[in-house]
Design a protein around this motif. Structure first.
Motif, PDB file in Angstrom:
ATOM      1  N   SER A  88       3.890   5.516  -2.735  1.00  0.00           N
ATOM      2  CA  SER A  88       5.247   5.871  -2.296  1.00  0.00           C
ATOM      3  C   SER A  88       5.199   6.514  -0.925  1.00  0.00           C
ATOM      4  CB  SER A  88       5.887   6.832  -3.313  1.00  0.00           C
ATOM      5  OG  SER A  88       7.075   7.388  -2.801  1.00  0.00           O
ATOM      6  N   SER A  89       5.966   5.968   0.016  1.00  0.00           N
ATOM      7  CA  SER A  89       6.011   6.536   1.359  1.00  0.00           C
ATOM      8  C   SER A  89       6.710   7.898   1.406  1.00  0.00           C
ATOM      9  CB  SER A  89       6.692   5.555   2.313  1.00  0.00           C
ATOM     10  OG  SER A  89       5.879   4.425   2.511  1.00  0.00           O
ATOM     11  N   PRO A  90       7.910   8.048   0.817  1.00  0.00           N
ATOM     12  CA  PRO A  90       8.560   9.361   0.850  1.00  0.00           C
ATOM     13  C   PRO A  90       7.734  10.446   0.163  1.00  0.00           C
ATOM     14  CG  PRO A  90      10.129   7.659   0.216  1.00  0.00           C
ATOM     15  CD  PRO A  90       8.783   7.023   0.215  1.00  0.00           C
ATOM     16  N   ALA A  91       7.093  10.100  -0.974  1.00  0.00           N
ATOM     17  CA  ALA A  91       6.270  11.087  -1.678  1.00  0.00           C
ATOM     18  C   ALA A  91       5.078  11.505  -0.822  1.00  0.00           C
ATOM     19  CB  ALA A  91       5.786  10.506  -3.009  1.00  0.00           C
ATOM     20  N   ILE A 139      -1.044   0.083   1.459  1.00  0.00           N
ATOM     21  CA  ILE A 139      -2.319   0.307   0.783  1.00  0.00           C
ATOM     22  C   ILE A 139      -2.118   0.233  -0.726  1.00  0.00           C
ATOM     23  CG2 ILE A 139      -4.161   1.986   0.395  1.00  0.00           C
ATOM     24  CD1 ILE A 139      -3.699   3.032   3.205  1.00  0.00           C
ATOM     25  N   PRO A 140      -2.923  -0.567  -1.436  1.00  0.00           N
ATOM     26  CA  PRO A 140      -2.727  -0.711  -2.886  1.00  0.00           C
ATOM     27  C   PRO A 140      -3.079   0.576  -3.641  1.00  0.00           C
ATOM     28  CG  PRO A 140      -4.746  -1.822  -2.177  1.00  0.00           C
ATOM     29  CD  PRO A 140      -4.034  -1.366  -0.929  1.00  0.00           C
ATOM     30  N   PRO A 141      -2.426   0.766  -4.821  1.00  0.00           N
ATOM     31  CA  PRO A 141      -1.420  -0.097  -5.439  1.00  0.00           C
ATOM     32  C   PRO A 141      -0.064   0.086  -4.776  1.00  0.00           C
ATOM     33  CG  PRO A 141      -1.802   1.808  -6.833  1.00  0.00           C
ATOM     34  CD  PRO A 141      -2.765   1.925  -5.690  1.00  0.00           C
ATOM     35  N   SER A 142       0.572  -1.004  -4.417  1.00  0.00           N
ATOM     36  CA  SER A 142       1.826  -0.960  -3.674  1.00  0.00           C
ATOM     37  C   SER A 142       2.934  -1.635  -4.473  1.00  0.00           C
ATOM     38  CB  SER A 142       1.655  -1.681  -2.326  1.00  0.00           C
ATOM     39  OG  SER A 142       2.894  -1.964  -1.735  1.00  0.00           O
ATOM     40  N   VAL A 143       4.008  -0.889  -4.740  1.00  0.00           N
ATOM     41  CA  VAL A 143       5.155  -1.455  -5.452  1.00  0.00           C
ATOM     42  C   VAL A 143       5.780  -2.576  -4.626  1.00  0.00           C
ATOM     43  CG1 VAL A 143       7.470  -0.968  -6.318  1.00  0.00           C
ATOM     44  CG2 VAL A 143       5.616   0.642  -6.764  1.00  0.00           C
ATOM     45  N   THR A 144       5.777  -2.407  -3.314  1.00  0.00           N
ATOM     46  CA  THR A 144       6.333  -3.429  -2.427  1.00  0.00           C
ATOM     47  C   THR A 144       5.593  -4.760  -2.585  1.00  0.00           C
ATOM     48  OG1 THR A 144       6.931  -1.720  -0.825  1.00  0.00           O
ATOM     49  CG2 THR A 144       6.912  -3.979  -0.046  1.00  0.00           C
ATOM     50  N   MET A 145       4.268  -4.701  -2.671  1.00  0.00           N
ATOM     51  CA  MET A 145       3.478  -5.918  -2.862  1.00  0.00           C
ATOM     52  C   MET A 145       3.753  -6.544  -4.229  1.00  0.00           C
ATOM     53  SD  MET A 145       1.692  -6.787  -0.229  1.00  0.00           S
ATOM     54  CE  MET A 145       0.722  -6.265   1.182  1.00  0.00           C
ATOM     55  N   ILE A 146       3.952  -5.706  -5.239  1.00  0.00           N
ATOM     56  CA  ILE A 146       4.271  -6.236  -6.571  1.00  0.00           C
ATOM     57  C   ILE A 146       5.590  -6.997  -6.524  1.00  0.00           C
ATOM     58  CG2 ILE A 146       4.840  -5.603  -8.953  1.00  0.00           C
ATOM     59  CD1 ILE A 146       3.018  -3.166  -8.620  1.00  0.00           C
ATOM     60  N   PRO A 154      16.294  -0.861   2.579  1.00  0.00           N
ATOM     61  CA  PRO A 154      14.981  -0.474   2.044  1.00  0.00           C
ATOM     62  C   PRO A 154      14.080  -1.685   1.887  1.00  0.00           C
ATOM     63  CG  PRO A 154      16.665  -0.407   0.321  1.00  0.00           C
ATOM     64  CD  PRO A 154      17.389  -0.634   1.611  1.00  0.00           C
ATOM     65  N   PRO A 155      12.738  -1.482   1.936  1.00  0.00           N
ATOM     66  CA  PRO A 155      11.804  -2.612   1.879  1.00  0.00           C
ATOM     67  C   PRO A 155      12.004  -3.528   0.680  1.00  0.00           C
ATOM     68  CG  PRO A 155      10.654  -0.609   2.515  1.00  0.00           C
ATOM     69  CD  PRO A 155      12.055  -0.208   2.162  1.00  0.00           C
ATOM     70  N   VAL A 156      12.219  -2.958  -0.505  1.00  0.00           N
ATOM     71  CA  VAL A 156      12.371  -3.790  -1.706  1.00  0.00           C
ATOM     72  C   VAL A 156      13.555  -4.733  -1.557  1.00  0.00           C
ATOM     73  CG1 VAL A 156      12.936  -3.748  -4.173  1.00  0.00           C
ATOM     74  CG2 VAL A 156      11.242  -2.155  -3.258  1.00  0.00           C
ATOM     75  N   ALA A 157      14.671  -4.232  -1.036  1.00  0.00           N
ATOM     76  CA  ALA A 157      15.871  -5.060  -0.868  1.00  0.00           C
ATOM     77  C   ALA A 157      15.623  -6.181   0.134  1.00  0.00           C
ATOM     78  CB  ALA A 157      17.049  -4.200  -0.425  1.00  0.00           C
ATOM     79  N   PRO A 162       1.096 -17.459   2.766  1.00  0.00           N
ATOM     80  CA  PRO A 162       2.046 -16.494   2.198  1.00  0.00           C
ATOM     81  C   PRO A 162       1.424 -15.134   1.914  1.00  0.00           C
ATOM     82  CG  PRO A 162       1.503 -18.218   0.603  1.00  0.00           C
ATOM     83  CD  PRO A 162       0.949 -18.645   1.915  1.00  0.00           C
ATOM     84  N   ILE A 163       0.108 -15.087   1.642  1.00  0.00           N
ATOM     85  CA  ILE A 163      -0.569 -13.796   1.443  1.00  0.00           C
ATOM     86  C   ILE A 163      -0.618 -13.037   2.764  1.00  0.00           C
ATOM     87  CG2 ILE A 163      -2.732 -12.686   0.786  1.00  0.00           C
ATOM     88  CD1 ILE A 163      -1.403 -13.898  -1.586  1.00  0.00           C
ATOM     89  N   TRP A 164      -1.024 -13.727   3.808  1.00  0.00           N
ATOM     90  CA  TRP A 164      -1.041 -13.126   5.152  1.00  0.00           C
ATOM     91  C   TRP A 164       0.358 -12.674   5.554  1.00  0.00           C
ATOM     92  CZ3 TRP A 164       1.626 -15.193   9.371  1.00  0.00           C
ATOM     93  CH2 TRP A 164       1.333 -14.646  10.616  1.00  0.00           C
ATOM     94  N   PHE A 165       1.349 -13.504   5.272  1.00  0.00           N
ATOM     95  CA  PHE A 165       2.723 -13.166   5.647  1.00  0.00           C
ATOM     96  C   PHE A 165       3.211 -11.918   4.912  1.00  0.00           C
ATOM     97  CE2 PHE A 165       7.365 -13.681   4.996  1.00  0.00           C
ATOM     98  CZ  PHE A 165       7.766 -13.542   6.320  1.00  0.00           C
ATOM     99  N   ALA A 166       2.748 -11.700   3.687  1.00  0.00           N
ATOM    100  CA  ALA A 166       3.139 -10.505   2.940  1.00  0.00           C
ATOM    101  C   ALA A 166       2.745  -9.237   3.691  1.00  0.00           C
ATOM    102  CB  ALA A 166       2.503 -10.508   1.549  1.00  0.00           C
TER     103      ALA A 166
END
Length: 438
Positions: free
Chosen positions: A115-118, A155-162, A339-342, A362-366
């Motif tokens: 989490s970035s804010p945390a 940096i993993p684990p990343s909710v954004t990547m999930i 926000p990133p998720v949206a 697509p992995i690189w693009f992520a």
């Protein structure tokens, strides 16, 4: 109506709705329902509940609340302060060592919390006052923490990547691995800039003040090492074929809560309830956006907007790097306001066929997309990390925080350029660990 023109109308309408203050999930549902009703008839609305709940019928989604609980349990303790203090004791004699300590603490805490804010809040509460006390300029103190906090979504684990993995049906394990080297690259670039800016200030004597004995350096490590062991354990379980991402996340969450209770004496049921309550709120928010974005994607596909945009892009006689540059500009602008998720859930269904048609991985693009989202976290008007830092140090103006973070934005842009020149920075580790994707 021409699908491209309809797509433009949808985009403008969506922006207006989201800027009106409506929540992202509700705004996407409103836009989707309205356009389906107008262009596809009332009967199309009957499919919305099925799509909404069907989008949540994915076992991989269980990893989101688990990783959020994992991060919340760590953020509710002094783990961030201990992590910062441990690095500060070891790096204090290096020019700019305190900034480097903060950036290193941000990177490690980001890996633990996702989490970035945390990350900003946990490291900034200790790091900003200490840096200011040692004579670092307010902009450097605040900007470095704001930028370091963005590492939480890469940096993993990343909710954004999930979320990206679920939206694009891409391997979450490969996405986690793809974020490791670019994340370390950003940390290195941030640290190099910090050392250079400290050297340029000519105030090295003040900025390297203070020393610790070897005993003081080692005595704090037992409070930090257990969390680092959990990170290594989670990654081993994930990539060693021991467990699925959801199972790994569940075990990681349980262990983080257990360590928080044992090491930091988090026995009060009220404190544990706060962790579960806040994690539930954040999880529900993200999952609601996931479901609403599924309906939004269905609407775009049903009205042939996605297919028409991809076909139109395919007919353009432009260099694919010009196309990628345009995509990056779009992502930057979107990240300024959403926000990133949206952004991921809204843009991925449209961008994925475009970037794959152009021959991009697509992995690189992520990774490219995520770094763009990181820039958005420290850019106005909605740069969340800027406001978190301002809340920690209200006497530092938003302008000062923004100006202090701009050099780190330049580092992120430079990292994107490096990734474009050397895509293996993102794809090498996934290919080595999990084999070359076919």
């Amino acid at each position: 109506m021409d699908p491209l023109l309809l797509g433009l109308i949808v985009a403008i309408t969506t922006i207006i709705i989201l800027f009106s203050g409506v929540s992202v999930a509700l705004g996407l549902l409103m836009v989707s329902a309205a356009f389906l009703m107008v262009f596809d008839g009332m009967r199309s609305l009957e499919l919305i509940p099925e799509i909404l709940f069907g989008k949540l019928d994915n076992f991989a989604l269980l990893s989101i609340p688990m990783f959020i609980i994992m991060g919340a349990s760590i953020a509710s303790t002094r783990a961030g302060a201990d992590l910062y203090e441990a690095l500060e004791r070891w790096l204090t004699r290096i020019p700019g060592g305190l900034v480097i300590s903060n950036l290193g603490a941000c990177a490690l805490f980001a890996a633990m919390s996702g989490s970035s804010p945390a990350t900003c809040a946990a490291i900034g509460k200790m790091g900003i006052p200490e840096m200011r006390k040692r004579g670092y300029p307010d902009g450097v103190a605040a900007g470095s923490i704001a930028a370091g906090g963005t590492l939480g979504i890469l940096i993993p684990p990343s909710v954004t990547m999930i979320v990206y993995g679920i939206a694009t049906e891409t391997s979450i394990g490969r996405l986690f691995l793809a974020g490791v080297l670019p994340g370390l690259l950003l940390v290195a670039l941030f640290m190099v800039w910090s050392i250079y800016s400290t050297w340029r200030s000519g105030n090295i004597a003040v900025l390297t003040a203070g020393s610790y004995s070897w005993k003081e350096r080692f005595e704090i490590l037992p409070r930090v090492i257990p969390f680092l062991v959990i990170i290594v354990g989670v990654l081993y379980a994930l990539y060693g074929g021991v467990a699925t991402p959801s199972e790994t996340a569940a075990v990681g969450a349980l262990l983080c809560v257990f360590i928080a209770m044992v090491i930091y004496k988090l026995w009060n049921p009220r404190d544990l309830w706060v962790i579960l309550r806040d994690s539930t709120k954040e999880s529900v928010m993200i999952l609601f956006i996931v479901a609403a974005a599924g309906v939004f994607s269905y609407m775009l596909s049903s009205l042939f907007i996605t297919q028409s945009i991809a076909e139109w892009i395919g007919t353009l006689e432009v260099n694919r790097w010009v196309l990628m540059g345009a995509v990056n500009v779009f992502l930057l602008i979107a990240g300024f306001f959403l926000p990133p998720v949206a952004v991921i859930l809204m843009a991925a269904p449209i961008l994925l066929p475009i970037i794959t048609t152009a021959g991009f991985d697509p992995i690189w693009f992520a990774v490219i997309l995520t770094i763009n989202m990181e820039i958005g976290l420290i850019s106005p008007p909605v740069g969340l990390n800027l406001y978190v830092i301002n809340g920690i140090a209200p006497d530092i103006s938003l302008k000062t925080i923004l100006l202090g973070s701009l050099p780190y934005v330049a580092c992120m842009i430079f990292a994107i350029i490096l990734l474009c020149i050397f895509p293996g920075i993102a794809t090498w580790l996934p290919d080595v660990v999990m084999g070359v994707a076919t």
